[in-house]
Write a protein that holds these residues in place. Structure first.
Motif, PDB file in Angstrom:
ATOM      1  N   GLU A   1       1.133  -0.624   0.005  1.00  0.00           N
ATOM      2  CA  GLU A   1      -0.059   0.397   0.019  1.00  0.00           C
ATOM      3  C   GLU A   1       1.064   1.911   0.013  1.00  0.00           C
ATOM      4  O   GLU A   1       0.262   2.388  -0.554  1.00  0.00           O
ATOM      5  N   PHE A   2       1.789   1.546   0.782  1.00  0.00           N
ATOM      6  CA  PHE A   2       2.536   2.239   0.480  1.00  0.00           C
ATOM      7  C   PHE A   2       3.890   3.091  -0.254  1.00  0.00           C
ATOM      8  O   PHE A   2       3.341   3.918  -0.810  1.00  0.00           O
TER       9      PHE A   2
ATOM     10  N   GLY B   1      15.160   4.692   5.112  1.00  0.00           N
ATOM     11  CA  GLY B   1      14.608   5.163   5.670  1.00  0.00           C
ATOM     12  C   GLY B   1      12.987   4.802   6.508  1.00  0.00           C
ATOM     13  O   GLY B   1      13.308   3.270   6.141  1.00  0.00           O
ATOM     14  N   ALA B   2      12.796   5.872   7.653  1.00  0.00           N
ATOM     15  CA  ALA B   2      11.130   4.675   7.958  1.00  0.00           C
ATOM     16  C   ALA B   2       9.813   5.718   8.030  1.00  0.00           C
ATOM     17  O   ALA B   2      10.258   6.652   7.351  1.00  0.00           O
ATOM     18  N   ARG B   3       9.226   4.831   7.394  1.00  0.00           N
ATOM     19  CA  ARG B   3       7.808   5.104   6.838  1.00  0.00           C
ATOM     20  C   ARG B   3       7.627   5.192   8.061  1.00  0.00           C
ATOM     21  O   ARG B   3       7.016   5.034   9.007  1.00  0.00           O
TER      22      ARG B   3
ATOM     23  N   LEU C   1      -4.860   3.608   5.764  1.00  0.00           N
ATOM     24  CA  LEU C   1      -3.744   4.194   5.254  1.00  0.00           C
ATOM     25  C   LEU C   1      -4.347   5.290   4.370  1.00  0.00           C
ATOM     26  O   LEU C   1      -4.358   5.421   3.085  1.00  0.00           O
ATOM     27  N   LEU C   2      -4.231   6.652   4.718  1.00  0.00           N
ATOM     28  CA  LEU C   2      -3.929   7.675   4.143  1.00  0.00           C
ATOM     29  C   LEU C   2      -3.612   8.463   2.768  1.00  0.00           C
ATOM     30  O   LEU C   2      -3.877   9.065   2.188  1.00  0.00           O
ATOM     31  N   CYS C   3      -2.357   8.617   3.516  1.00  0.00           N
ATOM     32  CA  CYS C   3      -1.027   9.710   2.594  1.00  0.00           C
ATOM     33  C   CYS C   3       0.403   8.806   3.660  1.00  0.00           C
ATOM     34  O   CYS C   3      -0.215   8.033   4.599  1.00  0.00           O
TER      35      CYS C   3
END
Length: 397
Positions: free
Chosen positions: A14-15, A45-47, A56-58
């Motif tokens: 999704e990310f 990086g940290a998601r 998950l909106l943004c």
């Protein structure tokens, strides 16, 4: 109310789908379903994301860097991958995401943040400001023929295992520059030696067995044959000439050489005909003070700088910065405390961030920024504390 939290590994599909739609909607969808299948460039990086219950909106990605500012090394939070799918736009979600990100940065003692904007005006509304200028030099390779006469070192192709030897060269290439990043081994391997489509070429020049300079480049064919040099760093001028000689040696392969570099390079003075070199100035990234009190107390100030200034800071996004601070500097060290006093100067968080890294002089901050001072004496005191210097956000993220 949406909640801000980490995006777990089992939500990577999704990310990445949100990220790809926002930044590469025309490209074929090749979205990984687990973290191990991610392209190497996408792994650091940290998601983070905003969630409505489990939706998950943004999204955003945070990178934890170390960078230079005025000769000292400082932690810096790099913000990237800010994206919202179309069904969630125009609801204030990104504003919420940015505020929550600043809260997390402050909790982690990351008192400085930077990003590369899709639109400068958008992020300026939330306190980030343009920092520095990058020079792009472009020419026919024959214009670099002057370097062919150098009694040079030996060239060899480098690999990710050479990162330890390349680190001091990178540091030398950014001597005297603010926002010049330090790199972890992971960053060298996953971002410098790994490309989006094809891995770049990385070559170095050695003298007596010591690495003295390196270049990172691709060869692009969309507009002819262009050698696009993303990095060109050298220990000294002699090594810099060696690298130019290396680029010149590609005159039978490429039609143009394009080099990302520094404003103070002597390239236009070295070539036989300076008109043979096109020089394009491009805006740099954006920078923001996350915690004014901590940042101003931590900065290395010029030794001649002395005195005390009371600053009223306007920050509509990070309430903890929207206050009045007394900055006192003596022998290059500083204290910064909240006070209830009449200010000597008023400044917005954007202009103060630019002063912090050296993008603005005090005079320019009064002309082009929003710095207002009570007297010429205060301006002179601030000028001693915050002289202008070259600023280059040296990493793409």
């Amino acid at each position: 109310m949406p909640t801000y939290r980490s995006v777990p590994d089992d939500r990577i599909y999704e990310f990445r789908a949100i990220h790809q739609y926002a930044f590469s909607p025309a490209e074929p969808s090749e979205i990984s379903e687990n973290v191990d299948d991610l392209p190497r460039r996408a792994r650091p990086g940290a998601r983070r994301g905003l969630f409505d219950s489990d939706e998950l909106l943004c999204t955003a990605t945070h990178h934890w860097f170390t960078t230079t500012v005025r000769g000292g090394e400082h932690p810096l939070a790099g913000l990237a991958g800010v994206a919202t799918p179309p069904e969630n736009r125009r609801q204030g979600l990104i504003a919420r995401l940015l505020r929550e990100s600043l809260v997390e940065y402050r909790e982690r003692d990351q008192y400085l943040s930077a990003l590369w904007p899709f639109e400068y005006a958008f992020y300026r509304r939330y306190g980030w400001a343009r920092a520095g200028t990058t020079a792009i030099y472009e020419c026919d390779p024959e214009a670099l023929a002057f370097a062919a006469g150098t009694d040079g070192g030996e060239f060899r192709r480098l690999s990710a295992d050479d990162f330890a030897a390349m680190n001091p060269v990178l540091a030398a290439g950014g001597e005297g520059v603010s926002l010049w990043m330090r790199r972890s081994e992971e960053w060298w391997r996953d971002r410098i030696f790994t490309g989006r489509e094809n891995d770049p070429y990385v070559y170095g020049v050695e003298r007596n067995g010591d690495l003295r300079g390196y270049v990172v480049y691709d060869v692009e064919t969309d507009d002819g044959r262009t050698m696009w040099v993303k990095e060109c760093n050298a220990i000294d001028h002699e090594a810099f000439l060696d690298l130019l000689r290396f680029l010149y040696y590609h005159d039978s392969q490429v039609e143009r050489v394009r080099i990302r570099g520094r404003l103070d390079w002597p390239l236009l003075d070295l070539v036989d005909d300076p008109r043979a070199i096109d020089c394009e100035l491009t805006p740099g990234g954006m920078v923001r003070l996350v915690d004014v009190e901590q940042a101003l107390a931590t900065l290395d100030y010029p030794t001649p700088a002395e005195g005390r200034v009371v600053l009223s800071v306007d920050d509509s996004t990070a309430a903890w910065n929207d206050d009045t601070f007394a900055l006192a500097v003596e022998d290059g060290a500083a204290t910064c405390t909240r006070v209830d006093e009449s200010p000597d100067a008023r400044v917005g968080i954007t202009t103060l961030s630019q002063l912090f890294v050296g993008h603005f002089s005090i005079e320019r901050a009064r002309m082009a920024g929003d710095l207002a001072v009570e007297s010429d004496e205060v301006a002179a005191r601030l000028d001693g504390m915050f002289p202008a210097q070259e600023v280059i956000l040296s990493e793409d993220f």
